[in-house]
Write a protein that holds these residues in place. Structure first.
Motif, PDB file in Angstrom:
ATOM      1  N   ILE A 297      -3.384  14.398  -6.771  1.00 18.91           N
ATOM      2  CA  ILE A 297      -1.930  14.299  -6.905  1.00 18.91           C
ATOM      3  C   ILE A 297      -1.387  13.218  -5.973  1.00 18.91           C
ATOM      4  CG2 ILE A 297       0.237  15.530  -6.472  1.00 18.91           C
ATOM      5  CD1 ILE A 297      -1.170  18.069  -7.441  1.00 18.91           C
ATOM      6  N   TYR A 298      -1.926  13.148  -4.767  1.00 21.24           N
ATOM      7  CA  TYR A 298      -1.488  12.132  -3.802  1.00 21.24           C
ATOM      8  C   TYR A 298      -1.726  10.728  -4.352  1.00 21.24           C
ATOM      9  CZ  TYR A 298      -1.339   9.492   0.604  1.00 21.24           C
ATOM     10  OH  TYR A 298      -1.045   8.581   1.588  1.00 21.24           O
ATOM     11  N   ARG A 299      -2.876  10.492  -4.940  1.00 21.90           N
ATOM     12  CA  ARG A 299      -3.201   9.160  -5.438  1.00 21.90           C
ATOM     13  C   ARG A 299      -2.337   8.761  -6.628  1.00 21.90           C
ATOM     14  NH1 ARG A 299      -9.887   9.076  -5.134  1.00 21.90           N
ATOM     15  NH2 ARG A 299      -9.988   8.632  -2.886  1.00 21.90           N
ATOM     16  N   ILE A 300      -2.174   9.667  -7.568  1.00 22.17           N
ATOM     17  CA  ILE A 300      -1.450   9.283  -8.783  1.00 22.17           C
ATOM     18  C   ILE A 300       0.047   9.140  -8.507  1.00 22.17           C
ATOM     19  CG2 ILE A 300      -1.033  11.605  -9.719  1.00 22.17           C
ATOM     20  CD1 ILE A 300      -1.810  10.453 -12.466  1.00 22.17           C
ATOM     21  N   THR A 301       0.604   9.986  -7.618  1.00 22.47           N
ATOM     22  CA  THR A 301       2.023   9.822  -7.278  1.00 22.47           C
ATOM     23  C   THR A 301       2.249   8.540  -6.492  1.00 22.47           C
ATOM     24  OG1 THR A 301       1.717  11.248  -5.335  1.00 22.47           O
ATOM     25  CG2 THR A 301       2.578  12.285  -7.325  1.00 22.47           C
ATOM     26  N   THR A 302       1.311   8.193  -5.616  1.00 21.55           N
ATOM     27  CA  THR A 302       1.453   6.957  -4.842  1.00 21.55           C
ATOM     28  C   THR A 302       1.455   5.737  -5.756  1.00 21.55           C
ATOM     29  OG1 THR A 302       0.355   7.940  -2.916  1.00 21.55           O
ATOM     30  CG2 THR A 302       0.420   5.547  -3.021  1.00 21.55           C
ATOM     31  N   LYS A 303       0.597   5.748  -6.741  1.00 18.90           N
ATOM     32  CA  LYS A 303       0.541   4.611  -7.671  1.00 18.90           C
ATOM     33  C   LYS A 303       1.884   4.423  -8.372  1.00 18.90           C
ATOM     34  CE  LYS A 303      -1.462   5.040 -11.692  1.00 18.90           C
ATOM     35  NZ  LYS A 303      -2.505   5.210 -12.723  1.00 18.90           N
ATOM     36  N   TRP A 304       2.478   5.510  -8.834  1.00 19.75           N
ATOM     37  CA  TRP A 304       3.727   5.382  -9.582  1.00 19.75           C
ATOM     38  C   TRP A 304       4.924   5.119  -8.664  1.00 19.75           C
ATOM     39  CZ3 TRP A 304       4.245   4.239 -14.445  1.00 19.75           C
ATOM     40  CH2 TRP A 304       3.149   4.462 -15.291  1.00 19.75           C
ATOM     41  N   ILE A 305       4.883   5.614  -7.444  1.00 21.89           N
ATOM     42  CA  ILE A 305       5.918   5.252  -6.481  1.00 21.89           C
ATOM     43  C   ILE A 305       5.902   3.740  -6.251  1.00 21.89           C
ATOM     44  CG2 ILE A 305       6.574   5.426  -4.038  1.00 21.89           C
ATOM     45  CD1 ILE A 305       5.536   8.365  -4.181  1.00 21.89           C
ATOM     46  N   PHE A 306       4.711   3.172  -6.118  1.00 26.58           N
ATOM     47  CA  PHE A 306       4.559   1.724  -5.936  1.00 26.58           C
ATOM     48  C   PHE A 306       5.126   0.969  -7.143  1.00 26.58           C
ATOM     49  CE2 PHE A 306       2.308  -2.303  -6.127  1.00 26.58           C
ATOM     50  CZ  PHE A 306       2.216  -2.702  -4.811  1.00 26.58           C
ATOM     51  N   VAL A 307       4.792   1.422  -8.334  1.00 21.75           N
ATOM     52  CA  VAL A 307       5.244   0.747  -9.562  1.00 21.75           C
ATOM     53  C   VAL A 307       6.763   0.788  -9.691  1.00 21.75           C
ATOM     54  CG1 VAL A 307       5.229   0.869 -12.093  1.00 21.75           C
ATOM     55  CG2 VAL A 307       3.091   1.125 -10.822  1.00 21.75           C
ATOM     56  N   PHE A 308       7.361   1.961  -9.458  1.00 21.50           N
ATOM     57  CA  PHE A 308       8.801   2.114  -9.644  1.00 21.50           C
ATOM     58  C   PHE A 308       9.611   1.416  -8.546  1.00 21.50           C
ATOM     59  CE2 PHE A 308       7.845   6.363 -11.899  1.00 21.50           C
ATOM     60  CZ  PHE A 308       7.710   5.714 -13.115  1.00 21.50           C
ATOM     61  N   THR A 309       9.026   1.253  -7.354  1.00 18.43           N
ATOM     62  CA  THR A 309       9.746   0.662  -6.229  1.00 18.43           C
ATOM     63  C   THR A 309       9.643  -0.859  -6.200  1.00 18.43           C
ATOM     64  OG1 THR A 309       9.287   2.656  -4.925  1.00 18.43           O
ATOM     65  CG2 THR A 309      10.009   0.723  -3.702  1.00 18.43           C
ATOM     66  N   PHE A 310       8.592  -1.408  -6.784  1.00 19.63           N
ATOM     67  CA  PHE A 310       8.310  -2.838  -6.617  1.00 19.63           C
ATOM     68  C   PHE A 310       9.435  -3.761  -7.098  1.00 19.63           C
ATOM     69  CE2 PHE A 310       6.310  -6.929  -7.007  1.00 19.63           C
ATOM     70  CZ  PHE A 310       5.467  -6.963  -5.902  1.00 19.63           C
ATOM     71  N   PRO A 311      10.113  -3.504  -8.228  1.00 25.63           N
ATOM     72  CA  PRO A 311      11.179  -4.428  -8.652  1.00 25.63           C
ATOM     73  C   PRO A 311      12.282  -4.596  -7.607  1.00 25.63           C
ATOM     74  CG  PRO A 311      10.541  -3.023 -10.476  1.00 25.63           C
ATOM     75  CD  PRO A 311       9.839  -2.483  -9.265  1.00 25.63           C
ATOM     76  N   ALA A 312      12.706  -3.490  -6.969  1.00 25.81           N
ATOM     77  CA  ALA A 312      13.742  -3.596  -5.941  1.00 25.81           C
ATOM     78  C   ALA A 312      13.225  -4.360  -4.721  1.00 25.81           C
ATOM     79  CB  ALA A 312      14.225  -2.206  -5.526  1.00 25.81           C
TER      80      ALA A 312
END
Length: 511
Positions: A297-312
């Motif tokens: 869960i830690y790995r998959i949530t971290t990946k998507w946090i990175f994806v969603f945050t990167f544009p900003a």
């Protein structure tokens, strides 16, 4: 696989509401700062930022680590006597400490204002923020109990929706009726008190607040005790630069810096969306000895946090002056370099995932303490070294450097203590793909485009979509990502053909 998807679904249950709540709360804080910054001069806006920092530090000290301890223990109990006991003990202890802290600050208010402030109105403003400390503590304890009971909706209705809306509404009303800077202090006090009352009225529907109790005092206070220091250190990390700028430079510089800081801090919006249920869920998995599931869960949530945050992150580092001009006006554009520097520091939190929360859920509070001590020491030393000569730019470098060190250290400790890290094959590939694809595009666009209030959201959306395409084409997706794909579709409230194709692809992989 089924268990993983179930846990991820639970983490993202009501996820659209969670994200909406985080967005409303974050946007509310930003709008509030924009109203103050545009209504008053950078100097007076700086004075408000200093007063708010004092209140935040006072509130954190008063909570004595119980805002993490309460949800951890409440999530492990089903009997109302245990839940009520943990909750009420936490409330009594933290309120008692808050009264002592507030009294100490009020006695020394003249010394505080003489050292950190430059205007005559500051004394009464600080007094109002100090009086808000016990009320804020009571509200935080109530929300912590809701978090432990994994109740998302009541927290969203109150802390995320009601509190910011009340603050902004009262602030605009008071300013419109002729109040000066004290309008900010009155708005905070009244809005916090009103929200506290609603939180406890709603909470009484879940667990009767009056009844027999089992406090579990030794366990709760033993767990929370190390967090007393770590919570204070964490909040000092976020407020130390403001207080040291106020001491070494001018309130105007504090104002410019605190225009850049909340924007950079908004990069934590996505990681905060995953955080409300993450601690009780991880704590429960730890109690069941499901450490592999925690890692997944830690790995998959971290990946998507990175994806969603990167544009900003891309926008804040390539167009910092444009962003400050859009939100705060031309008089704050000089803080652009601080925004870019701070964004690097805050973005490391998105890239590292919920490392600190995971350590807290696993019970490694002493390790958290040592990391926070090291981080704060570095931040203090860098502030002393850089602020006198470089002002708010020096403060930004100090904070960014401290956040980078903090996240690296937390991840090292998490790996050594529990064997948990964010670096799956797909996550590592995502870390490489997004910067490689989006930064050249952003830098090229910066030579041709000046962002405005209209073009900024368009650029963010286009960057996000391009990033999703790059992630999919580079093989960064895995079967469990179907839960997040459904989340994206739910968030936008429509079926998107490209998302549907991604879902079919991920289902085929899982089969």
């Amino acid at each position: 696989m089924a268990d993983s998807n179930d846990h991820l679904s639970n983490l993202l249950s009501s996820s659209v509401l969670i994200v909406l709540g985080v967005v409303v709360a974050s946007v509310g804080r930003l709008v509030e700062r924009i109203v103050i910054a545009q209504q008053f001069s950078p100097e007076l806006y700086g004075e408000v930022s200093i007063a708010f920092a004092i209140m935040t530090v006072g509130t954190t000290i008063s909570l004595v680590g119980l805002n993490d301890g309460i949800p951890r223990f409440v999530s492990r109990f089903e009997d109302e006597r245990d839940v009520r006991g943990v909750w009420m003990l936490g409330l009594v202890v933290s309120l008692a400490v808050s009264i002592v802290v507030s009294a100490g600050l009020l006695i020394n208010v003249d010394t505080i204002t003489g050292t950190l402030f430059e205007t005559a109105v500051s004394r009464e403003l600080v007094r109002l923020f100090i009086l808000t400390i016990p009320v804020s503590v009571g509200l935080t304890v109530g929300v912590s109990a809701l978090r432990g009971m994994e109740n998302t909706r009541y927290k969203l209705y109150t802390k995320d929706f009601l509190h910011p809306c009340l603050r902004i509404g009262l602030l605009v009303f008071l300013l419109g009726t002729g109040f000066d800077l004290l309008a900010v202090g009155y708005a905070y006090f009244v809005a916090t008190l009103g929200t506290l009352i609603v939180v406890y009225l709603l909470s009484n529907r879940l667990v009767r607040l009056v009844g027999p109790i089992r406090t579990h005092g030794r366990e709760l206070l033993t767990y929370s005790a190390p967090l007393i220091v770590t919570m204070v250190l964490s909040i000092l990390l976020t407020r130390m630069d403001t207080l040291m700028l106020a001491d070494m430079r001018t309130s105007a510089e504090v104002g410019v810096y605190n225009a850049a800081y909340p924007l950079a801090n908004s990069l934590l919006m996505v990681i905060s969306s995953f955080g409300y249920l993450y601690l009780p869920l991880t704590s429960r998995l730890d109690a069941d000895d499901e450490h592999d599931e925690i890692t997944h869960i830690y790995r998959i949530t971290t990946k998507w946090i990175f994806v969603f945050t990167f544009p900003a992150f891309l926008v804040f580092t390539i167009f910092p002056g444009d962003v400050l001009s859009i939100f705060f006006g031309q008089q704050y554009v000089g803080g652009g370099i601080a925004l870019a520097i701070l964004s690097v520091g805050f973005f490391t939190s998105a890239a590292a995932g919920r490392n600190r929360t995971t350590l807290a859920a696993l019970g490694h509070t002493k390790s958290i303490l040592w990391v926070d001590v090291l981080t704060l020491a570095l931040n203090f030393a860098l502030n002393v070294l850089l602020i006198p000569g470089h002002g708010f730019v020096g403060a930004a470098i100090a904070s960014a450097g401290a956040y980078v060190l903090r996240n690296v250290a937390f991840n090292v400790v998490l790996q050594s203590k529990a064997g948990i890290n964010p670096l799956s094959t797909q996550t590592t590939r995502t870390y490489l793909v997004l910067p490689t694809v989006l930064f050249p595009v952003g830098i090229l666009a910066s030579h041709w485009v000046t962002l405005t209030a209209l073009s900024l959201p368009v650029f963010l959306v286009c960057s996000g979509l391009l990033g999703l395409v790059a992630v999919a084409l580079a093989g960064c997706l895995q079967p469990e990502d179907g839960v997040f794909i459904e989340f994206v579709e739910g968030a936008i409230g429509a079926e998107v053909p490209a998302i549907q194709r991604l879902q079919r692809y991920l289902r085929a992989q899982s089969e």
